[in-house]
Enzyme design. Structure first.
Site, PDB file in Angstrom:
ATOM      1  N   VAL A 106      34.644  33.629  37.459  1.00 34.28           N
ATOM      2  CA  VAL A 106      35.269  34.554  38.401  1.00 34.28           C
ATOM      3  C   VAL A 106      34.704  34.357  39.795  1.00 34.28           C
ATOM      4  CG1 VAL A 106      35.604  36.994  38.954  1.00 34.28           C
ATOM      5  CG2 VAL A 106      35.828  36.212  36.590  1.00 34.28           C
ATOM      6  N   TYR A 107      33.398  34.158  39.888  1.00 36.36           N
ATOM      7  CA  TYR A 107      32.769  33.857  41.176  1.00 36.36           C
ATOM      8  C   TYR A 107      33.421  32.626  41.809  1.00 36.36           C
ATOM      9  CZ  TYR A 107      29.060  32.622  44.514  1.00 36.36           C
ATOM     10  OH  TYR A 107      28.354  32.300  45.652  1.00 36.36           O
TER      11      TYR A 107
END
Length: 261
Positions: free
Chosen positions: A165-166
């Protein structure tokens, strides 16, 4: 003496006002110190006032000009107030380094709690959008053009199974950067990003504590055989913000020791 020689003598960012988010530690603090050494008046923003105060006092003790304001990048009013503070204190805004961000707990995407997804997205993507929107308005109102640099990651340029997600949010920041460069270029506002490789910050140290060996793997995957110091990322951001990069916009500059070569 020509303009380039004058700039070198006065400092890379002489006469400019710079806003730096995430300025209490790591790359943001290194950037705030460097920008001040290079002649900018700097407004530091982050969530932790004690850290901001310490860096601000350090800059002032070294002869630089700095002030600070507490800012929550996930809160629109807080971001707008922070950018407004730069204009209030210094009368204008020329430069911005959108560095602030948070990391996710390492692991597969299906194991990340929804609340964590929302928090990371609010800071790492929405926060950058909020900041850029406020910065562009301030530059339009107070300066003839300007320059913005967003802090991305080489993890946005490839599959990122450990920080999925980062990495996805940083890839979205790259897209915002490129779109903004096209949108605001006619107004004399340049927008770029830096994509650091392995850089030893508090965030990376926390990652190392969760999954020991991360830093060694970063070094092994880097042709230069080492991690970066936050100052090295700050140097790249300073150049992109400076008039020496006057024909550079829409670029995501890898600062990664060759890791993506």
């Amino acid at each position: 003496m020509n303009d380039t020689q004058t700039t070198r003598r006065q400092g890379l960012l002489a006469g400019k006002v710079a806003f730096v988010s995430g300025a209490g530690r790591g790359i943001g603090a290194a950037a705030a110190r460097l920008f001040a050494r290079e002649g900018a008046r700097v407004l530091l923003a982050a969530r932790t006032e004690a850290q901001l105060k310490a860096v601000t006092e350090e800059i002032r003790a070294a002869g630089g000009t700095a002030d600070h304001t507490v800012c929550d990048l996930a809160d629109a009013a807080s971001v707008q107030a922070a950018v407004d503070r730069a204009v209030e204190v210094y009368g204008r805004l020329d430069l911005a380094f959108n560095n602030g961000g948070v990391i996710q707990h390492p692991g597969p995407l299906d194991e990340l709690p929804e609340a964590d997804f929302d928090r990371i997205t609010a800071v790492n993507l929405k926060g950058v959008w909020l900041a850029m929107s406020a910065e562009v308005k301030a530059m339009r109102a107070t300066a003839s053009g300007g320059a913005i640099v967003n802090n991305s990651s080489i993890g946005s340029l490839r599959a990122n199974p450990v920080l999925p997600v980062y990495g996805a949010l940083k890839r979205a920041v790259n897209s915002l950067t490129e779109s903004a460069a096209v949108t605001y270029g006619p107004e004399g506002i340049r927008v770029n990003a830096v994509a650091p490789g392995g850089t030893v910050t508090d965030m990376v140290r926390a990652w190392e504590a969760d999954t020991p060996g991360v830093i060694d793997r970063m070094k092994a995957q880097t042709p230069l055989g080492r991690t970066a110091d936050p100052d090295e990322i700050a140097e790249a951001a300073a150049w992109l913000l400076s008039d020496r990069a006057s024909y550079v916009t829409g670029t995501v500059l890898r600062v990664d020791g060759g890791a993506r070569a």
